[in-house]
Design an enzyme around this catalytic site. Structure first.
Site, PDB file in Angstrom:
ATOM      1  N   GLU A 157      42.328 -12.460 -94.333  1.00  0.00           N
ATOM      2  CA  GLU A 157      41.938 -13.281 -93.183  1.00  0.00           C
ATOM      3  C   GLU A 157      41.100 -14.455 -93.667  1.00  0.00           C
ATOM      4  OE1 GLU A 157      42.235 -14.497 -90.324  1.00  0.00           O
ATOM      5  OE2 GLU A 157      41.532 -12.984 -88.874  1.00  0.00           O
ATOM      6  N   ASP A 158      41.070 -15.527 -92.864  1.00  0.00           N
ATOM      7  CA  ASP A 158      40.255 -16.682 -93.251  1.00  0.00           C
ATOM      8  C   ASP A 158      38.789 -16.494 -92.892  1.00  0.00           C
ATOM      9  OD1 ASP A 158      40.790 -16.808 -90.537  1.00  0.00           O
ATOM     10  OD2 ASP A 158      41.210 -18.956 -90.498  1.00  0.00           O
ATOM     11  N   ILE A 159      38.505 -16.042 -91.665  1.00  0.00           N
ATOM     12  CA  ILE A 159      37.112 -15.953 -91.213  1.00  0.00           C
ATOM     13  C   ILE A 159      36.958 -14.822 -90.204  1.00  0.00           C
ATOM     14  CG2 ILE A 159      37.483 -17.683 -89.393  1.00  0.00           C
ATOM     15  CD1 ILE A 159      34.575 -18.635 -89.928  1.00  0.00           C
ATOM     16  N   ILE A 160      35.854 -14.103 -90.308  1.00  0.00           N
ATOM     17  CA  ILE A 160      35.464 -13.104 -89.327  1.00  0.00           C
ATOM     18  C   ILE A 160      34.322 -13.704 -88.507  1.00  0.00           C
ATOM     19  CG2 ILE A 160      34.566 -10.792 -88.917  1.00  0.00           C
ATOM     20  CD1 ILE A 160      37.344 -10.742 -90.101  1.00  0.00           C
ATOM     21  N   ASP A 161      34.563 -13.846 -87.205  1.00  0.00           N
ATOM     22  CA  ASP A 161      33.547 -14.403 -86.308  1.00  0.00           C
ATOM     23  C   ASP A 161      32.935 -13.246 -85.528  1.00  0.00           C
ATOM     24  OD1 ASP A 161      32.074 -15.768 -84.361  1.00  0.00           O
ATOM     25  OD2 ASP A 161      33.480 -17.415 -84.259  1.00  0.00           O
ATOM     26  N   LYS A 214      36.222  -9.007 -83.292  1.00  0.00           N
ATOM     27  CA  LYS A 214      37.103  -8.332 -82.329  1.00  0.00           C
ATOM     28  C   LYS A 214      38.569  -8.413 -82.740  1.00  0.00           C
ATOM     29  CE  LYS A 214      34.062  -9.136 -78.347  1.00  0.00           C
ATOM     30  NZ  LYS A 214      33.935  -9.844 -77.048  1.00  0.00           N
ATOM     31  N   THR A 215      38.980  -9.579 -83.227  1.00  0.00           N
ATOM     32  CA  THR A 215      40.376  -9.741 -83.635  1.00  0.00           C
ATOM     33  C   THR A 215      40.736  -8.765 -84.736  1.00  0.00           C
ATOM     34  OG1 THR A 215      40.328 -12.091 -83.053  1.00  0.00           O
ATOM     35  CG2 THR A 215      42.056 -11.374 -84.561  1.00  0.00           C
ATOM     36  N   LYS A 256      30.942 -14.989 -90.509  1.00  0.00           N
ATOM     37  CA  LYS A 256      29.943 -15.806 -89.824  1.00  0.00           C
ATOM     38  C   LYS A 256      28.816 -14.930 -89.272  1.00  0.00           C
ATOM     39  CE  LYS A 256      31.508 -19.242 -87.382  1.00  0.00           C
ATOM     40  NZ  LYS A 256      32.089 -20.068 -86.290  1.00  0.00           N
ATOM     41  N   LYS A 295      28.050 -21.854 -87.672  1.00  0.00           N
ATOM     42  CA  LYS A 295      28.532 -23.225 -87.546  1.00  0.00           C
ATOM     43  C   LYS A 295      30.046 -23.198 -87.483  1.00  0.00           C
ATOM     44  CE  LYS A 295      24.721 -25.058 -90.375  1.00  0.00           C
ATOM     45  NZ  LYS A 295      24.009 -25.766 -89.315  1.00  0.00           N
ATOM     46  N   PHE A 296      30.639 -24.183 -86.804  1.00  0.00           N
ATOM     47  CA  PHE A 296      32.096 -24.233 -86.743  1.00  0.00           C
ATOM     48  C   PHE A 296      32.600 -25.006 -87.956  1.00  0.00           C
ATOM     49  CE2 PHE A 296      36.368 -25.154 -85.427  1.00  0.00           C
ATOM     50  CZ  PHE A 296      36.720 -24.015 -84.717  1.00  0.00           C
ATOM     51  N   VAL A 297      33.330 -24.319 -88.819  1.00  0.00           N
ATOM     52  CA  VAL A 297      33.793 -24.918 -90.068  1.00  0.00           C
ATOM     53  C   VAL A 297      35.312 -25.080 -90.044  1.00  0.00           C
ATOM     54  CG1 VAL A 297      31.846 -24.117 -91.451  1.00  0.00           C
ATOM     55  CG2 VAL A 297      33.857 -22.649 -91.196  1.00  0.00           C
ATOM     56  N   ARG A 313      43.552 -28.566 -91.298  1.00  0.00           N
ATOM     57  CA  ARG A 313      44.085 -27.606 -92.271  1.00  0.00           C
ATOM     58  C   ARG A 313      44.370 -28.275 -93.614  1.00  0.00           C
ATOM     59  NH1 ARG A 313      45.103 -22.883 -89.407  1.00  0.00           N
ATOM     60  NH2 ARG A 313      45.938 -23.112 -87.288  1.00  0.00           N
TER      61      ARG A 313
END
Length: 263
Positions: free
Chosen positions: A179-183, A186-187, A211, A231-233, A245
């Site tokens: 995966e790219d990012i865990i926020d 939940k996903t 994050k 932060k939103f990256v 992308r």
């Protein structure tokens, strides 16, 4: 008992790097605040994660599952390093790949709903996919074939097992989800619940980023590249409404960029 690998922790007051120090596409010049993680650092960290993955999972066939779209760059680079270890070591293992596409963001916010919207078709995990939109209890099931399973308000079929699912049941393989990012987490929790229904030998998750956010449900992957502030990256295949992308570096998006590319 295996423990989760450490990560590079980026502090809340990390200043990042001036954009002028790096090659940034001109069309994004006004849309970014700073370079947060340079591409070279990403690659070095990914190389080490590949070694950690092989140490933890390298005793058995690995099925590498890429979460599209944001995970594709990290997935490709991580697998390249794993393949290099396979080529240059007396200890090598077979590896196959598969893909799933999930979506949970609109603009810079997680919607709380998880869309399974394609990729290599969820049939490789759970049978034939019948729907391509988020299903919530209030909306009712909107599927093209019967008796879906409703999981966390999403519609998944549960009748026909094909592809990766049969392979996992037969051979009890190791699954590496990339995966790219865990926020919020939940996903990934939803995806893990789907994969584990089919009894793989082992399931591990590698995420480039995790994050630190008060919205987190507390989930943490097994392999983490970088732990970052809230932060939103964007960049290195992470997007904002499909833009950014094509950046090599992980960058912090500016308010100008959010406004320009808002859905």
């Amino acid at each position: 008992m295996a423990t989760r690998s450490p990560s590079v922790v980026i502090s809340d007051d990390e200043p990042g790097y001036d954009l002028d120090l790096f090659c940034i596409p001109n069309h994004y010049a006004e849309d970014l605040e700073k370079v947060f993680i340079p591409h070279g650092l990403i690659m070095d960290r990914t190389e080490r994660l590949a070694r950690d993955v092989m140490k933890e999972m390298g005793g058995h066939h690995i099925v590498a599952l890429c979460v599209l779209k944001g995970g594709y760059k990290f997935f490709a680079d991580l697998l390249d390093y794993i393949k290099a270890l396979n080529r240059n070591s007396d200890r090598s293992i077979p590896m196959t790949v598969d893909f799933i596409r999930l979506k949970s963001y609109c603009n810079d916010q997680s919607t709380g709903d998880i869309k399974v919207i394609g990729g290599d078709d969820l049939s490789t995990l759970t049978g034939k996919v019948c729907c391509f939109q988020t299903i919530t209890p209030s909306h009712g099931a909107n599927c093209c074939m019967g008796e879906p399973e409703l999981l966390m308000g999403k519609c998944y079929p549960s009748d026909v097992l094909t592809g990766l699912d049969k392979m996992l049941r037969k051979n009890h393989m190791n699954v590496l989800i990339v995966e790219d990012i865990i926020d919020t987490g939940k996903t990934m929790q939803t995806l893990l619940s789907l994969v584990k229904q089919h009894n793989p030998k082992m399931v591990k998750v590698a995420s480039l980023l995790v994050k630190r956010t008060p919205r987190s449900v507390g989930y943490r992957p097994d392999f983490v590249g970088f732990e970052i502030p809230d932060k939103f990256v964007v960049g290195y295949a992470l997007d904002y409404n499909e833009y950014f992308r094509d950046l090599n570096h992980v960058c912090v998006i500016s308010e100008t960029g959010k406004a320009k590319y808002k859905a």
